[in-house]
Write a protein that holds these residues in place. Structure first.
Motif, PDB file in Angstrom:
ATOM      1  N   SER A   4       3.009  17.039 -15.081  1.00 57.34           N
ATOM      2  CA  SER A   4       4.318  17.555 -15.470  1.00 57.34           C
ATOM      3  C   SER A   4       4.605  18.054 -17.271  1.00 57.34           C
ATOM      4  CB  SER A   4       5.170  17.081 -14.688  1.00 57.34           C
ATOM      5  OG  SER A   4       5.495  17.139 -13.288  1.00 57.34           O
ATOM      6  N   SER A   5       3.611  16.697 -17.375  1.00 52.09           N
ATOM      7  CA  SER A   5       3.173  16.496 -19.646  1.00 52.09           C
ATOM      8  C   SER A   5       2.560  17.226 -19.587  1.00 52.09           C
ATOM      9  CB  SER A   5       3.098  15.349 -19.245  1.00 52.09           C
ATOM     10  OG  SER A   5       4.050  14.723 -18.438  1.00 52.09           O
ATOM     11  N   GLY A   6       1.798  18.256 -19.025  1.00 56.00           N
ATOM     12  CA  GLY A   6       1.198  18.880 -19.591  1.00 56.00           C
ATOM     13  C   GLY A   6      -0.012  18.327 -19.837  1.00 56.00           C
ATOM     14  N   CYS A   7      -0.522  16.972 -18.765  1.00 57.89           N
ATOM     15  CA  CYS A   7      -1.594  16.119 -19.170  1.00 57.89           C
ATOM     16  C   CYS A   7      -2.846  16.557 -17.679  1.00 57.89           C
ATOM     17  CB  CYS A   7      -1.814  15.167 -19.632  1.00 57.89           C
ATOM     18  SG  CYS A   7      -0.397  14.871 -21.066  1.00 57.89           S
ATOM     19  N   VAL A   8      -4.404  16.123 -18.380  1.00 55.19           N
ATOM     20  CA  VAL A   8      -4.888  16.029 -17.569  1.00 55.19           C
ATOM     21  C   VAL A   8      -5.122  15.103 -17.804  1.00 55.19           C
ATOM     22  CG1 VAL A   8      -6.901  17.301 -16.633  1.00 55.19           C
ATOM     23  CG2 VAL A   8      -5.379  18.825 -17.466  1.00 55.19           C
ATOM     24  N   LEU A   9      -6.281  13.639 -16.076  1.00 55.26           N
ATOM     25  CA  LEU A   9      -7.126  12.874 -15.994  1.00 55.26           C
ATOM     26  C   LEU A   9      -8.436  13.287 -15.378  1.00 55.26           C
ATOM     27  CD1 LEU A   9      -3.746  10.097 -15.725  1.00 55.26           C
ATOM     28  CD2 LEU A   9      -5.641  10.380 -17.490  1.00 55.26           C
ATOM     29  N   GLU A  10      -9.579  13.453 -15.879  1.00 54.36           N
ATOM     30  CA  GLU A  10     -10.483  13.776 -15.804  1.00 54.36           C
ATOM     31  C   GLU A  10     -11.033  12.307 -14.888  1.00 54.36           C
ATOM     32  OE1 GLU A  10     -11.337  16.398 -14.889  1.00 54.36           O
ATOM     33  OE2 GLU A  10     -10.735  17.608 -16.422  1.00 54.36           O
ATOM     34  N   PRO A  11     -11.665  12.251 -14.248  1.00 49.23           N
ATOM     35  CA  PRO A  11     -11.986  14.111 -13.213  1.00 49.23           C
ATOM     36  C   PRO A  11     -11.461  13.794 -11.581  1.00 49.23           C
ATOM     37  CG  PRO A  11     -13.753  11.717 -12.651  1.00 49.23           C
ATOM     38  CD  PRO A  11     -12.924  11.154 -13.700  1.00 49.23           C
ATOM     39  N   TYR A  12     -10.550  14.710 -12.263  1.00 50.74           N
ATOM     40  CA  TYR A  12      -8.934  15.495 -11.230  1.00 50.74           C
ATOM     41  C   TYR A  12      -8.479  13.834 -10.608  1.00 50.74           C
ATOM     42  CZ  TYR A  12     -11.659  18.936 -11.273  1.00 50.74           C
ATOM     43  OH  TYR A  12     -13.102  20.476 -11.108  1.00 50.74           O
ATOM     44  N   LEU A  13      -8.468  12.482 -11.718  1.00 53.59           N
ATOM     45  CA  LEU A  13      -7.590  12.096 -11.008  1.00 53.59           C
ATOM     46  C   LEU A  13      -6.084  12.036 -10.832  1.00 53.59           C
ATOM     47  CD1 LEU A  13      -8.189   8.429 -10.819  1.00 53.59           C
ATOM     48  CD2 LEU A  13      -7.604   7.913 -13.161  1.00 53.59           C
ATOM     49  N   ASP A  14      -5.613  12.487 -11.708  1.00 51.52           N
ATOM     50  CA  ASP A  14      -4.289  13.190 -11.681  1.00 51.52           C
ATOM     51  C   ASP A  14      -3.615  13.524 -10.323  1.00 51.52           C
ATOM     52  OD1 ASP A  14      -5.243  14.696 -12.690  1.00 51.52           O
ATOM     53  OD2 ASP A  14      -3.851  15.901 -12.979  1.00 51.52           O
ATOM     54  N   MET A  15      -5.144  14.523  -9.639  1.00 50.20           N
ATOM     55  CA  MET A  15      -5.130  15.194  -8.251  1.00 50.20           C
ATOM     56  C   MET A  15      -4.952  14.395  -7.671  1.00 50.20           C
ATOM     57  SD  MET A  15      -6.938  19.016  -9.525  1.00 50.20           S
ATOM     58  CE  MET A  15      -7.452  19.056  -7.819  1.00 50.20           C
ATOM     59  N   VAL A  67       0.611  -0.876   0.353  1.00 56.13           N
ATOM     60  CA  VAL A  67       0.245  -0.143   0.049  1.00 56.13           C
ATOM     61  C   VAL A  67       0.907   1.469  -0.157  1.00 56.13           C
ATOM     62  CG1 VAL A  67      -1.894   1.359   0.979  1.00 56.13           C
ATOM     63  CG2 VAL A  67      -1.944  -0.617   1.681  1.00 56.13           C
ATOM     64  N   ILE A  68       2.069   1.323   0.498  1.00 54.96           N
ATOM     65  CA  ILE A  68       2.838   2.432   1.175  1.00 54.96           C
ATOM     66  C   ILE A  68       3.515   2.531  -0.669  1.00 54.96           C
ATOM     67  CG2 ILE A  68       4.842   2.863   2.268  1.00 54.96           C
ATOM     68  CD1 ILE A  68       4.376   1.967   4.790  1.00 54.96           C
ATOM     69  N   VAL A  69       4.039   1.019  -1.193  1.00 60.43           N
ATOM     70  CA  VAL A  69       5.093   1.667  -1.911  1.00 60.43           C
ATOM     71  C   VAL A  69       3.820   1.761  -3.360  1.00 60.43           C
ATOM     72  CG1 VAL A  69       6.136   0.512  -4.170  1.00 60.43           C
ATOM     73  CG2 VAL A  69       7.091  -0.257  -1.568  1.00 60.43           C
ATOM     74  N   LEU A  70       2.623   1.628  -3.479  1.00 59.81           N
ATOM     75  CA  LEU A  70       1.907   1.612  -4.469  1.00 59.81           C
ATOM     76  C   LEU A  70       1.246   3.782  -4.008  1.00 59.81           C
ATOM     77  CD1 LEU A  70       0.588   0.081  -6.857  1.00 59.81           C
ATOM     78  CD2 LEU A  70      -1.101   0.011  -5.611  1.00 59.81           C
ATOM     79  N   SER A  71       1.457   3.454  -3.331  1.00 56.01           N
ATOM     80  CA  SER A  71       0.827   5.597  -2.550  1.00 56.01           C
ATOM     81  C   SER A  71       2.038   5.953  -3.524  1.00 56.01           C
ATOM     82  CB  SER A  71       0.414   5.551  -1.418  1.00 56.01           C
ATOM     83  OG  SER A  71      -0.645   4.404  -0.908  1.00 56.01           O
ATOM     84  N   LEU A  72       2.808   6.397  -3.419  1.00 59.53           N
ATOM     85  CA  LEU A  72       4.294   6.450  -3.576  1.00 59.53           C
ATOM     86  C   LEU A  72       4.667   6.541  -5.260  1.00 59.53           C
ATOM     87  CD1 LEU A  72       7.001   5.525  -1.041  1.00 59.53           C
ATOM     88  CD2 LEU A  72       5.711   7.628  -1.006  1.00 59.53           C
ATOM     89  N   VAL A  73       4.250   5.401  -5.936  1.00 56.86           N
ATOM     90  CA  VAL A  73       4.421   5.459  -7.646  1.00 56.86           C
ATOM     91  C   VAL A  73       3.095   6.059  -8.048  1.00 56.86           C
ATOM     92  CG1 VAL A  73       4.182   3.447  -8.885  1.00 56.86           C
ATOM     93  CG2 VAL A  73       5.434   2.735  -6.763  1.00 56.86           C
ATOM     94  N   LEU A  74       2.292   5.989  -7.387  1.00 58.83           N
ATOM     95  CA  LEU A  74       0.880   6.493  -8.071  1.00 58.83           C
ATOM     96  C   LEU A  74       0.730   8.230  -8.326  1.00 58.83           C
ATOM     97  CD1 LEU A  74      -1.881   4.606  -7.115  1.00 58.83           C
ATOM     98  CD2 LEU A  74      -1.159   4.598  -9.328  1.00 58.83           C
ATOM     99  N   GLY A  75       2.086   8.359  -6.902  1.00 60.09           N
ATOM    100  CA  GLY A  75       1.812  10.172  -6.718  1.00 60.09           C
ATOM    101  C   GLY A  75       2.923  10.693  -7.263  1.00 60.09           C
ATOM    102  N   GLY A  76       3.867   9.253  -7.798  1.00 57.69           N
ATOM    103  CA  GLY A  76       5.413  10.283  -8.878  1.00 57.69           C
ATOM    104  C   GLY A  76       4.368  10.116  -9.880  1.00 57.69           C
ATOM    105  N   VAL A  77       2.698   9.048 -10.657  1.00 57.56           N
ATOM    106  CA  VAL A  77       2.750   8.641 -11.960  1.00 57.56           C
ATOM    107  C   VAL A  77       1.910  10.267 -12.085  1.00 57.56           C
ATOM    108  CG1 VAL A  77       0.880   8.323 -12.826  1.00 57.56           C
ATOM    109  CG2 VAL A  77       2.222   6.519 -12.104  1.00 57.56           C
ATOM    110  N   GLY A  78       0.796  10.883 -10.473  1.00 57.66           N
ATOM    111  CA  GLY A  78      -0.202  12.191 -10.910  1.00 57.66           C
ATOM    112  C   GLY A  78       0.814  13.571 -11.328  1.00 57.66           C
ATOM    113  N   TYR A  79       2.331  13.445 -10.591  1.00 54.74           N
ATOM    114  CA  TYR A  79       3.448  14.550 -10.424  1.00 54.74           C
ATOM    115  C   TYR A  79       3.966  14.042 -12.206  1.00 54.74           C
ATOM    116  CZ  TYR A  79       7.053  17.071 -10.850  1.00 54.74           C
ATOM    117  OH  TYR A  79       8.514  18.257 -10.290  1.00 54.74           O
ATOM    118  N   TRP A  80       3.800  12.922 -12.545  1.00 54.15           N
ATOM    119  CA  TRP A  80       4.734  13.062 -13.964  1.00 54.15           C
ATOM    120  C   TRP A  80       3.419  13.602 -14.675  1.00 54.15           C
ATOM    121  CZ3 TRP A  80       3.151   9.718 -18.051  1.00 54.15           C
ATOM    122  CH2 TRP A  80       4.013  10.252 -19.258  1.00 54.15           C
TER     123      TRP A  80
END
Length: 338
Positions: free
Chosen positions: A153-164, A137-150
């Protein structure tokens, strides 16, 4: 019925953060730093209180009561507010007023993105905790946090607010892990707390990052996740010294959800009134402080009225009870004959 005992310093932390958030919305330019760490702190505090309860049905019902119901209520309130404002601005042209309404209802009450993301976080994290080992759970949370950041940073948006949601996940996980570690009752030595606070202040002073989750405006990963974590724990350990409710601030913290959902509707009219009556003071610090003070004062009757007349719509009382009943009837509370 026994009420849940409140923890004084948690209300104090939320009170400080909600006042800073209102101040940012009163004057959104010129002091962006005060919003920098606010939303991560709120996500951390939400994770601190995360529980799975006895079943997914019970968990879902509680989250619908505390997040979805007020989300819908405040969005409806925002839609009514902006439609009425459009009517006045268009001289009661109904068709034009409708055409000015945004397709995304959250834009009628922008702070409600937080409740939407928080509900998504709770569902995702519930699935993680139920089906995955704690370390994963800890590892996956950190990985997904990095995915959302990437993604951001790429200028993309995942709706509905999934990247956030992904970016907020590490802070939510951190809060839940801190709860597992017993941080609510742990109080480090004052000197250690002050040392951490000083180190954090120096770091923030040197880098002065700006974080705006809604606009996907993030600094480097180190500043976003590392510095923010230091700020969270510095504030947390400092505020742990608060042993009893602090007037005004703790009250605002206790009802921070109501303030979050209503302060937009107070700021707009006040700015228009001051702009018309005191145009020579527009944009000055004096008008900013007066507006902030009046908004906070006006929240008192707003909180009172919503608590008294609409407690189920503002998460002060359950909207749905066991079995998803809309009201706790006398028949429902009596034991049924076998």
């Amino acid at each position: 019925m026994a009420t849940k005992q409140r923890i004084a310093y948690l209300d104090f932390i939320k009170g400080v953060c909600i006042v800073l958030l209102v101040s940012f919305h009163v004057k959104p330019t010129g002091h962006e730093l005060n919003q920098t760490f606010l939303m991560p702190i709120f996500f951390f505090l939400s994770g601190l209180n995360f529980k799975t309860y006895d079943s997914f049905g019970s968990f879902l019902r509680r989250k619908v009561n505390s997040l979805v119901v007020p989300l819908v209520f405040f969005l409806v309130l925002g839609t009514i507010y902006y439609f009425c404002r459009n009517l006045l601005e268009t001289h009661f042209n109904v068709n034009e007023s409708f055409s000015l309404m945004p397709l995304n209802p959250i834009k009628n009450n922008t702070p409600m993105w937080f409740l939407f993301v928080l509900f998504s976080l709770n569902i995702i994290y519930y699935v993680f905790v139920r089906f995955l080992p704690r370390w994963l759970v800890i590892v996956l949370s950190l990985v997904l946090g990095g995915v959302g950041y990437w993604i951001a940073s790429s200028g993309c948006v995942l709706e509905p607010y999934l990247d956030m949601t992904f970016v907020a996940l590490p802070f939510f996980m951190l809060g839940n892990e801190a709860s597992q570690w017993g941080i609510i009752t742990y109080r480090p030595h004052l000197l250690l707390t002050l040392a951490l606070a000083v180190a954090t202040i120096v770091w923030v002073w040197l880098d002065t990052p700006v974080i705006n989750m809604l606009q996907r405006n993030y600094p480097s990963p180190l500043l976003l996740f590392g510095m923010t974590t230091m700020v969270i724990f510095s504030l947390f350990f400092l505020c742990q010294r608060v042993k009893r409710p602090v007037p005004v601030i703790s009250y605002f913290g206790r009802y921070s959800l109501i303030i979050l959902g209503t302060h937009y509707f107070l700021i707009g009219p006040l700015k228009q009134v001051f702009g018309a009556l005191l145009p020579q003071l527009a944009g000055t610090t004096a008008i900013y402080l007066i507006t902030l003070l009046l908004v906070l004062v006006m929240e008192y009757p707003v909180i009172y009225l919503l608590r008294k007349y609409l407690p189920r719509l503002t998460a002060q009382e359950p909207f749905f009870y066991e079995g998803w009943r809309l009201a706790k009837t006398e028949a429902a509370t009596k034991p049924q004959p076998k």
